[in-house]
Write a protein that holds these residues in place. Structure first.
Motif, PDB file in Angstrom:
ATOM      1  N   MET A 141       0.878  -1.110  -0.021  1.00  0.00           N
ATOM      2  CA  MET A 141       0.017   0.040  -0.005  1.00  0.00           C
ATOM      3  C   MET A 141       0.824   1.119  -0.111  1.00  0.00           C
ATOM      4  N   LEU A 142       1.906   1.349   0.864  1.00  0.00           N
ATOM      5  CA  LEU A 142       2.879   2.447   0.894  1.00  0.00           C
ATOM      6  C   LEU A 142       3.679   2.561  -0.448  1.00  0.00           C
ATOM      7  N   HIS A 143       3.707   1.722  -1.683  1.00  0.00           N
ATOM      8  CA  HIS A 143       4.207   1.854  -2.880  1.00  0.00           C
ATOM      9  C   HIS A 143       3.488   2.019  -3.845  1.00  0.00           C
ATOM     10  N   CYS A 144       2.094   1.798  -3.702  1.00  0.00           N
ATOM     11  CA  CYS A 144       1.199   1.826  -4.695  1.00  0.00           C
ATOM     12  C   CYS A 144       1.150   3.447  -5.331  1.00  0.00           C
ATOM     13  N   LYS A 145       0.701   3.235  -6.934  1.00  0.00           N
ATOM     14  CA  LYS A 145       0.758   4.631  -7.489  1.00  0.00           C
ATOM     15  C   LYS A 145      -0.459   5.332  -7.570  1.00  0.00           C
ATOM     16  N   ASN A 146      -1.591   4.429  -7.453  1.00  0.00           N
ATOM     17  CA  ASN A 146      -2.987   5.214  -7.387  1.00  0.00           C
ATOM     18  C   ASN A 146      -4.207   4.482  -6.721  1.00  0.00           C
ATOM     19  N   VAL A 147      -5.250   4.994  -6.849  1.00  0.00           N
ATOM     20  CA  VAL A 147      -6.167   4.521  -5.973  1.00  0.00           C
ATOM     21  C   VAL A 147      -6.810   3.236  -6.463  1.00  0.00           C
ATOM     22  N   GLY A 148      -6.728   3.028  -7.818  1.00  0.00           N
ATOM     23  CA  GLY A 148      -7.189   1.741  -8.187  1.00  0.00           C
ATOM     24  C   GLY A 148      -6.364   0.441  -7.807  1.00  0.00           C
ATOM     25  N   GLU A 149      -5.006   0.656  -7.871  1.00  0.00           N
ATOM     26  CA  GLU A 149      -4.097  -0.379  -7.235  1.00  0.00           C
ATOM     27  C   GLU A 149      -4.447  -0.617  -5.703  1.00  0.00           C
ATOM     28  N   LEU A 150      -4.614   0.666  -5.067  1.00  0.00           N
ATOM     29  CA  LEU A 150      -4.796   0.584  -3.521  1.00  0.00           C
ATOM     30  C   LEU A 150      -6.144  -0.280  -3.322  1.00  0.00           C
ATOM     31  N   GLN A 151      -7.260  -0.105  -3.901  1.00  0.00           N
ATOM     32  CA  GLN A 151      -8.513  -0.814  -3.866  1.00  0.00           C
ATOM     33  C   GLN A 151      -8.036  -2.298  -4.265  1.00  0.00           C
ATOM     34  N   HIS A 152      -7.256  -2.720  -5.182  1.00  0.00           N
ATOM     35  CA  HIS A 152      -6.943  -4.003  -5.677  1.00  0.00           C
ATOM     36  C   HIS A 152      -6.007  -4.687  -4.487  1.00  0.00           C
ATOM     37  N   ILE A 153      -5.294  -3.982  -3.941  1.00  0.00           N
ATOM     38  CA  ILE A 153      -4.461  -4.514  -2.852  1.00  0.00           C
ATOM     39  C   ILE A 153      -5.231  -4.884  -1.603  1.00  0.00           C
ATOM     40  N   GLN A 154      -6.205  -3.929  -1.532  1.00  0.00           N
ATOM     41  CA  GLN A 154      -7.017  -4.091  -0.201  1.00  0.00           C
ATOM     42  C   GLN A 154      -7.818  -5.321  -0.428  1.00  0.00           C
ATOM     43  N   GLY A 155      -8.313  -5.509  -1.797  1.00  0.00           N
ATOM     44  CA  GLY A 155      -9.432  -6.553  -2.046  1.00  0.00           C
ATOM     45  C   GLY A 155      -8.739  -7.854  -1.924  1.00  0.00           C
ATOM     46  N   GLU A 156      -7.303  -7.967  -2.476  1.00  0.00           N
ATOM     47  CA  GLU A 156      -6.668  -9.231  -2.342  1.00  0.00           C
ATOM     48  C   GLU A 156      -6.596  -9.605  -0.888  1.00  0.00           C
ATOM     49  N   PHE A 157      -6.183  -8.612   0.027  1.00  0.00           N
ATOM     50  CA  PHE A 157      -5.737  -8.695   1.336  1.00  0.00           C
ATOM     51  C   PHE A 157      -7.063  -9.402   2.106  1.00  0.00           C
ATOM     52  N   ILE A 158      -8.250  -8.671   1.809  1.00  0.00           N
ATOM     53  CA  ILE A 158      -9.599  -9.203   2.452  1.00  0.00           C
ATOM     54  C   ILE A 158      -9.732 -10.652   2.213  1.00  0.00           C
ATOM     55  N   GLN A 159      -9.449 -10.758   0.749  1.00  0.00           N
ATOM     56  CA  GLN A 159     -10.133 -12.273   0.424  1.00  0.00           C
ATOM     57  C   GLN A 159      -9.070 -13.091   0.711  1.00  0.00           C
ATOM     58  N   LYS A 160      -7.791 -12.827   1.013  1.00  0.00           N
ATOM     59  CA  LYS A 160      -6.579 -13.822   1.455  1.00  0.00           C
ATOM     60  C   LYS A 160      -7.085 -14.231   2.997  1.00  0.00           C
ATOM     61  N   ALA A 161      -7.436 -13.104   3.730  1.00  0.00           N
ATOM     62  CA  ALA A 161      -7.771 -13.020   5.021  1.00  0.00           C
ATOM     63  C   ALA A 161      -8.922 -14.207   5.323  1.00  0.00           C
ATOM     64  N   ILE A 162      -9.875 -13.832   4.483  1.00  0.00           N
ATOM     65  CA  ILE A 162     -11.152 -14.853   4.648  1.00  0.00           C
ATOM     66  C   ILE A 162     -10.927 -16.125   4.054  1.00  0.00           C
TER      67      ILE A 162
END
Length: 117
Positions: free
Chosen positions: A67-88
């Motif tokens: 998240m600290l190294h992402c370039k835009n909001v779309g990439e941030l949302q993708h990272i967050q989505g992956e994180f949530i799915q992996k956690a589940i």
């Protein structure tokens, strides 16, 4: 007078056993006879939970780094989505492991008892 103090001491010393007897009468069975295998299973479950927590913390750190190294909001949302799915997925898998481990730990055979037919 000596008899009174001896009686008080023995009553205090017997208190834990009295409480255990009350639990047995309440339906908790022979807790004194818990097997070594059952205690080992409880230790293994504790170790499993500790290992799981350590892995989840590693995932948290990796995600923060991404998240600290992402370039835009779309990439941030993708990272967050992956994180949530992996956690589940990981929590579901871990829950399954713990259910299986606890089922084995509480099975009559694991506690040195035989199944009733």
């Amino acid at each position: 007078m000596a008899n009174k103090s001896e009686t008080q001491t023995s009553t205090k010393d017997a208190a834990p056993f009295g409480a255990l007897a009350q639990l047995q009468e309440a339906g908790f069975g022979n807790m004194v006879g818990m097997s070594t295998a059952w205690m080992e299973a409880m230790g293994e479950m504790g170790a499993e939970v500790a290992g799981f927590i350590a892995e989840r913390i590693k995932e948290d750190v990796k995600t923060q780094h991404k998240m600290l190294h992402c370039k835009n909001v779309g990439e941030l949302q993708h990272i967050q989505g992956e994180f949530i799915q992996k956690a589940i997925d990981q929590y579901q898998a871990e829950t399954g492991k713990l259910v299986e481990m606890s089922t084995k730990a509480f099975a009559p055979e694991a506690n040195g008892e035989k199944k009733k037919s």
